[in-house]
Design a protein around this motif. Structure first.
Motif, mmCIF file in Angstrom:
data_model
loop_
_atom_site.group_PDB
_atom_site.id
_atom_site.type_symbol
_atom_site.label_atom_id
_atom_site.label_comp_id
_atom_site.label_asym_id
_atom_site.label_seq_id
_atom_site.Cartn_x
_atom_site.Cartn_y
_atom_site.Cartn_z
ATOM 1 N N GLY A 1 2.901 6.018 -2.765
ATOM 2 C CA GLY A 1 4.381 6.494 -3.113
ATOM 3 C C GLY A 1 5.350 7.564 -2.178
ATOM 4 N N SER A 2 4.721 7.377 -0.428
ATOM 5 C CA SER A 2 4.961 8.084 0.055
ATOM 6 C C SER A 2 4.532 7.373 1.215
ATOM 7 C CB SER A 2 4.406 9.799 0.054
ATOM 8 O OG SER A 2 5.285 10.315 1.024
ATOM 9 N N ILE A 3 5.845 7.517 2.611
ATOM 10 C CA ILE A 3 5.165 7.347 3.834
ATOM 11 C C ILE A 3 4.859 8.253 4.554
ATOM 12 C CG2 ILE A 3 6.877 5.537 3.262
ATOM 13 C CD1 ILE A 3 8.892 7.115 5.367
ATOM 14 N N PHE A 4 4.265 9.731 4.171
ATOM 15 C CA PHE A 4 4.235 11.331 4.464
ATOM 16 C C PHE A 4 2.520 10.851 4.214
ATOM 17 C CE2 PHE A 4 8.280 11.328 5.224
ATOM 18 C CZ PHE A 4 8.602 11.389 7.232
ATOM 19 N N LEU B 1 -4.218 -0.723 2.079
ATOM 20 C CA LEU B 1 -3.833 -0.223 3.214
ATOM 21 C C LEU B 1 -5.098 -0.395 3.960
ATOM 22 C CD1 LEU B 1 -2.104 3.773 2.815
ATOM 23 C CD2 LEU B 1 -1.084 1.136 3.352
ATOM 24 N N LYS B 2 -6.135 -0.198 2.794
ATOM 25 C CA LYS B 2 -7.382 -0.615 3.951
ATOM 26 C C LYS B 2 -7.262 -1.960 4.765
ATOM 27 C CE LYS B 2 -10.855 3.191 3.146
ATOM 28 N NZ LYS B 2 -11.408 3.214 4.544
ATOM 29 N N ASN B 3 -7.456 -2.514 3.547
ATOM 30 C CA ASN B 3 -7.488 -3.901 4.283
ATOM 31 C C ASN B 3 -6.080 -4.758 4.768
ATOM 32 O OD1 ASN B 3 -9.781 -4.500 2.073
ATOM 33 N ND2 ASN B 3 -7.850 -5.433 0.708
ATOM 34 N N GLY C 1 0.497 -1.092 -0.116
ATOM 35 C CA GLY C 1 0.139 0.475 -0.079
ATOM 36 C C GLY C 1 0.905 1.135 -0.097
ATOM 37 N N MET C 2 2.110 1.120 0.923
ATOM 38 C CA MET C 2 2.678 2.472 1.033
ATOM 39 C C MET C 2 3.684 2.591 -1.371
ATOM 40 S SD MET C 2 4.691 2.079 4.453
ATOM 41 C CE MET C 2 5.212 0.567 4.560
ATOM 42 N N PHE D 1 -7.914 6.787 9.627
ATOM 43 C CA PHE D 1 -6.297 6.835 9.112
ATOM 44 C C PHE D 1 -5.280 5.769 8.709
ATOM 45 C CE2 PHE D 1 -7.096 10.649 12.463
ATOM 46 C CZ PHE D 1 -7.179 11.291 11.675
ATOM 47 N N PRO D 2 -6.082 5.313 7.799
ATOM 48 C CA PRO D 2 -5.478 4.439 7.379
ATOM 49 C C PRO D 2 -5.065 4.243 6.471
ATOM 50 C CG PRO D 2 -8.386 4.446 6.328
ATOM 51 C CD PRO D 2 -7.679 5.426 7.443
ATOM 52 N N THR D 3 -4.056 5.576 6.478
ATOM 53 C CA THR D 3 -2.834 6.261 5.240
ATOM 54 C C THR D 3 -1.665 5.743 5.301
ATOM 55 O OG1 THR D 3 -2.603 7.571 7.034
ATOM 56 C CG2 THR D 3 -4.085 8.079 5.964
#
Length: 234
Positions: free
Chosen positions: A76-79, A87-89, A71-72, A139-141
């Motif tokens: 394309g960014s860890i921020f 990511l949701k999964n 997902g990250m 926040f599934p980011t």
């Protein structure tokens, strides 16, 4: 001062509203009542159960870690503060795993391992149930997934160690047991650095810093008392 009180009120209100809050309350009640249970019962072995349980948790953590990393990479960014399907999964699986890991404490109670039910143990498990719930629903980011993936990797190692030792109860703890705590401490240092950068330049919540600092302190204290202080005593 008024703003600080309002902030704490808002945080408390948010946590109470989480689906996992009743689970945490039941968990804390169970821990509080455990000494009374142990007085009137005999300990169980549960060795085979522990083998299956720990290797299962290790496998779930590996799936969570790989999903979060995918997902990250897609983000394309860890921020970044925008979610995606991968990511949701992963966040959902992580949330479920934190509930499953509460069985750690139940097994300790059933095996009469009350010494292992420390403040660090209870604080870590209870808080992670709430934080994983909050992360999944709000926040599934990628910014949160960075810490999640590192934590999942640590749990791959940790539960593999528990499963390994449960399989070989007579061989004693492996020589690399101490390194597990060192990996955990490294995890919190990396998380704190990431959270500081995120807070200063990407609008991350200050709570990430506060929680990371508490975990770093507690695990560092455990490491000092378990290894450094013990060695000095010897």
């Amino acid at each position: 001062m008024a703003e600080l009180i309002e902030w704490f009120y808002h945080v408390g209100e948010t946590l109470i509203g989480l689906q996992s809050f009743p689970v945490m309350v039941v968990y804390l009640i169970l821990v509080a009542l455990s000494p009374f249970y142990q007085r009137i019962t005999n300990p169980y072995s549960l060795r085979q159960t522990m083998v299956v349980y720990n290797f299962t948790c290790s496998f779930i953590s590996a799936c969570t870690m790989l999903g979060a990393m995918a997902g990250m990479i897609a983000a394309g960014s860890i921020f970044q503060k925008e979610s995606n399907g991968l990511l949701k999964n992963s966040f959902f699986l992580y949330w479920c795993s934190k509930h499953l890991e509460l069985l750690d404490t139940l097994f300790m109670i059933l095996r009469h391992r009350s010494r292992q039910i420390s403040f660090l143990h209870v604080y870590h498990h209870a808080s992670m149930v709430l934080l994983s719930d909050f992360g999944y629903h709000h926040f599934p980011t990628p910014g949160v997934a960075f810490g999640l993936s590192i934590n999942a990797f640590v749990h791959v190692c940790l539960y593999y160690y528990y499963g390994y030792t449960a399989q070989r109860p007579l061989s004693g703890a492996p020589s690399w047991k101490r390194h597990l705590t060192e990996i955990q401490i490294t995890q919190f240092v990396v998380d704190l650095v990431h959270a500081v950068i995120g807070y200063l330049f990407h609008g991350f919540c200050v709570y990430c810093l506060m929680y990371g600092a508490t975990m770093l302190y507690l695990f560092s204290s455990f490491y000092y008392n378990a290894y450094v202080k013990k060695r000095k005593g010897e």
